[in-house]
Design a protein around this motif. Structure first.
Motif, mmCIF file in Angstrom:
data_model
loop_
_atom_site.group_PDB
_atom_site.id
_atom_site.type_symbol
_atom_site.label_atom_id
_atom_site.label_comp_id
_atom_site.label_asym_id
_atom_site.label_seq_id
_atom_site.Cartn_x
_atom_site.Cartn_y
_atom_site.Cartn_z
ATOM 1 N N ASP A 1 -5.201 -19.840 -1.554
ATOM 2 C CA ASP A 1 -5.726 -20.805 -2.523
ATOM 3 C C ASP A 1 -5.870 -20.217 -3.922
ATOM 4 O O ASP A 1 -6.315 -20.908 -4.842
ATOM 5 N N ASP A 2 -5.528 -18.941 -4.094
ATOM 6 C CA ASP A 2 -5.596 -18.308 -5.413
ATOM 7 C C ASP A 2 -4.236 -18.421 -6.076
ATOM 8 O O ASP A 2 -3.252 -17.821 -5.608
ATOM 9 N N LEU A 3 -4.155 -19.198 -7.137
ATOM 10 C CA LEU A 3 -2.869 -19.396 -7.803
ATOM 11 C C LEU A 3 -3.093 -19.676 -9.289
ATOM 12 O O LEU A 3 -4.204 -19.952 -9.736
ATOM 13 N N LEU A 4 -2.020 -19.594 -10.032
ATOM 14 C CA LEU A 4 -2.041 -19.824 -11.472
ATOM 15 C C LEU A 4 -1.183 -21.029 -11.815
ATOM 16 O O LEU A 4 -0.245 -21.374 -11.079
ATOM 17 N N LEU A 5 -1.500 -21.648 -12.963
ATOM 18 C CA LEU A 5 -0.697 -22.742 -13.492
ATOM 19 C C LEU A 5 -0.023 -22.288 -14.779
ATOM 20 O O LEU A 5 -0.581 -21.474 -15.522
ATOM 21 N N PRO A 6 1.159 -22.789 -15.093
ATOM 22 C CA PRO A 6 1.896 -22.296 -16.267
ATOM 23 C C PRO A 6 1.184 -22.521 -17.594
ATOM 24 O O PRO A 6 1.387 -21.779 -18.540
ATOM 25 N N GLY A 7 0.335 -23.544 -17.685
ATOM 26 C CA GLY A 7 -0.342 -23.832 -18.942
ATOM 27 C C GLY A 7 -1.602 -23.034 -19.179
ATOM 28 O O GLY A 7 -2.198 -23.112 -20.266
ATOM 29 N N VAL B 1 0.531 -15.927 -7.700
ATOM 30 C CA VAL B 1 1.704 -16.783 -7.806
ATOM 31 C C VAL B 1 1.429 -17.907 -8.809
ATOM 32 O O VAL B 1 0.321 -18.438 -8.879
ATOM 33 N N VAL B 2 2.456 -18.274 -9.573
ATOM 34 C CA VAL B 2 2.382 -19.390 -10.513
ATOM 35 C C VAL B 2 3.090 -20.585 -9.888
ATOM 36 O O VAL B 2 4.250 -20.479 -9.467
ATOM 37 N N ARG C 1 2.692 -27.826 -5.853
ATOM 38 C CA ARG C 1 2.485 -26.405 -5.511
ATOM 39 C C ARG C 1 3.816 -25.677 -5.256
ATOM 40 O O ARG C 1 3.924 -24.873 -4.342
ATOM 41 N N LYS C 2 4.798 -25.941 -6.100
ATOM 42 C CA LYS C 2 6.090 -25.259 -5.977
ATOM 43 C C LYS C 2 6.028 -23.933 -6.737
ATOM 44 O O LYS C 2 5.739 -23.922 -7.940
ATOM 45 N N PRO C 3 6.269 -22.810 -6.103
ATOM 46 C CA PRO C 3 6.222 -21.518 -6.800
ATOM 47 C C PRO C 3 7.315 -21.437 -7.866
ATOM 48 O O PRO C 3 8.483 -21.717 -7.595
ATOM 49 N N ILE C 4 6.920 -21.037 -9.080
ATOM 50 C CA ILE C 4 7.903 -20.897 -10.164
ATOM 51 C C ILE C 4 7.853 -19.503 -10.793
ATOM 52 O O ILE C 4 8.669 -19.212 -11.676
#
Length: 595
Positions: A532-538, A557-558, A565-568
């Motif tokens: 549940d630990d993730l980042l967003l591009p903005g 992961v971003v 929730r698609k990894p980019i």
């Protein structure tokens, strides 16, 4: 093939371009060049203030038939109501046109310096100034300081854009424009200098001080040639100060701090009420103008900024009830004016209200024993600066304003004590000045003019690595080891069958104790972490650093968004902190003037 400016076929044009390039390069380099640009900003700021003041006085004379200050004149009943009402109708028409023409919110100098490296639109600033002139000229209870600083700062920003200044120098030059505007408006260059440093630039260095004070002095010299002197206050002799005089001054500062918070919240309450009413935005100024006009029937001193009212009340001998009534009327008129959509500032209005608070405070102290306390005018000056510091901010600027208005250094020491008390109370209990409070209500997290725009610009999407390694969650352990041998990569992003992010695997952990223990569980689940630990591009770099700290992870992961929730991409904590340190060092060099 497109020709560059320096490859012009005409020799004369080629030489002109060379000279122009050299001049621009000289203007971009060195402190002395910034001083020359500051002189230009001060000159133009002084002329702008004179022009704006002339237009406002012209409207006062044409609409209300007064030649002096609007708030200090005797006015007939119909024009007192119809003036602000007509101003509201005209402003509503301007708002209606702008709603179809310009969709983006207009920046002010504090916002421009904090978020955009000093970049201000001159067109937007002229529109704001026009709205301010209409608001003040038709009697709304707002000052012209917003228009002064907006236009002068935008002119400075335009000069900086033409010369292609660095971000740090651009911010200083915008401060020079604001300093010139305040110096010309109040005939107070020291006040203007620290207004720009405290409120517009946000940092003080020797390199910052020189161009800002040069701009302020230049604007003062310009305005002295074409306009009357600013506000001065003559205080009656009070004798040497004693230690006991500081207690009442500090108490008055605390009172001003508390009342300043109430005024700022009152403005936001009126705005919230207007939004809840669902009245069209273009109609609100007319309704606000009607309310201001009705209040002016009780006392015309609530109209406009209040220059005449301040002169009258500094000299007049009136009771606590009268002063309290005028304070309530002025505070209500200012809150209604700004909350209903009129454009302007609270700088001078806060000086008037602070002077009234100071006089009320002095009269209440005098009821105990007049011989124990200072003259009423002294407390009026203390209240004036303390209340303005609470609402506008800039404690040193407001302290120097008292010094430049009175010329009394001893009284200025009392003012300083009161201003610090008011500022401390507001900062601890409220945390905003009037400008930053309005930013907060808009959803902006700006507490000052400190340059935080680079933090927003440095987003996760710019920092991350896009070449992420992925594996499906349903793979067995042996297949995973075949795909990703030890040493091939550090981390693998785990996804579900539909490509949604499911977690992160640290590859060396999959090979831990491989020779000593047979794998009884072939699933990858026991190696997956940070589901549940993730980042967003903005997200900006500061938000990312906070998430690394919270999740105790060396990499996150971003994903494209929280729904798909698609990894980019992938971002490591070490890279984030290194880039953050590099940017901080670059900003420090810009502020200190290092190349």
């Amino acid at each position: 093939m497109q020709k560059t400016p320096f490859l012009s076929p005409t020799p004369t044009r080629f030489l002109d371009n060379v000279r122009k390039g050299r001049i621009l390069a000289l203007l971009r380099r060195g402190e002395l060049a910034l001083v020359f640009l500051a002189i230009a900003c001060g000159l133009l700021a002084g002329l702008a203030v004179a022009a704006i003041g002339f237009l406002s006085r012209f409207l006062h004379a044409s609409i209300f038939g007064v030649q002096g200050s609007l708030s200090g004149s005797a006015l007939s009943a119909p024009v007192v109501v119809l003036g602000p009402l007509a101003g509201g109708v005209i402003l509503g028409m301007i708002v209606l046109v702008l709603s179809r023409w310009r969709k983006k919110p207009m920046r002010d100098p504090i916002e421009a310096n904090a978020l955009y490296g000093g970049r201000l639109s001159l067109t937007d600033s002229l529109i704001v100034c026009l709205q301010n002139i209409v608001s003040n000229g038709f009697g709304a209870s707002v000052g012209l300081e917003a228009g002064y600083t907006q236009v002068a700062s935008a002119i400075a920003s335009k000069i900086g854009t033409i010369v292609k200044l660095r971000r740090g120098d651009m911010r200083i030059l915008v401060g020079c424009g604001a300093a010139g505007a305040i110096a010309a408006a109040f005939d107070a260059p020291l006040t203007a200098t620290f207004y720009a440093i405290e409120l517009i630039i946000g940092t003080y260095t020797v390199m910052t001080l020189t161009p800002v004070i040069v701009a302020a002095l230049t604007a003062k010299l310009v305005i002295d040639q074409i306009a009357t002197k600013g506000l001065t206050i003559s205080l009656e002799a009070s004798g040497p100060l004693s230690h006991s005089d500081y207690g009442p001054a500090i108490l008055l500062g605390l009172v001003c701090g508390g009342l300043g918070i109430l005024l700022m919240q009152a403005v936001s309450s009126v705005e919230a009420l207007a939004r809840r009413s669902r009245l069209p935005t273009a109609v609100r100024p007319a309704l606000g103008g009607l309310v201001v006009g009705l209040l002016a029937l009780i006392s015309p001193q609530v109209l406009s900024a209040g220059h005449g009212a301040l002169h009258i009340n500094m000299e007049a001998s009136v009771g606590v009830a009268t002063l309290s009534g005028l304070l309530l009327l002025k505070a209500t008129a200012s809150a209604v004016s700004l909350g209903s959509g009129f454009r302007g500032g609270l700088f001078f209005a806060s000086l008037l209200m602070g002077a009234l608070i100071g006089k009320i405070f002095a009269l209440m102290l005098g009821a105990l024993d007049p011989a124990l306390f200072l003259p009423v005018q002294v407390y009026a000056v203390i209240g004036m600066s303390a209340f303005a510091a609470a609402v506008i901010g800039g404690p040193l600027a407001m302290t120097f304003l008292a010094l430049e208005m009175t010329g009394d250094f001893e009284i200025t020491l009392l003012v300083l004590a009161a201003v610090i008390a008011a500022s401390l109370l507001v900062r601890i209990t409220f945390g905003y000045s009037f400008a930053t409070w309005r930013f907060h209500l808009r959803g902006e997290t700006i507490r000052s003019a400190h340059d935080v725009g680079w933090v927003r610009d440095l987003t996760v999407s710019r920092l991350m690595r896009a070449d992420v390694r992925t594996a499906e969650r349903n793979l067995d352990l042996e297949t995973f080891r075949t795909l990703y041998p030890l040493g091939s990569t550090q981390r693998v992003v785990i996804v579900d069958t539909d490509g949604r992010y499911a977690g992160l695997i640290h590859v060396p952990e999959v090979y831990t104790d491989l020779t000593d223990r047979p794998d009884t569980n072939p699933s990858l689940d026991r190696f997956i972490s940070h589901t549940d630990d993730l980042l967003l591009p903005g997200m900006n770099i500061k938000q990312a650093a906070a998430l690394f700290e919270e999740g105790q992870s060396e990499a996150l992961v971003v994903v494209n968004n929280l729904i798909d929730r698609k990894p980019i991409g992938l971002l490591t904590e070490s890279h984030t902190l290194r880039r953050y340190s590099e940017e901080l060092e670059q900003r420090r060099r810009e502020v200190s003037g290092e190349m």
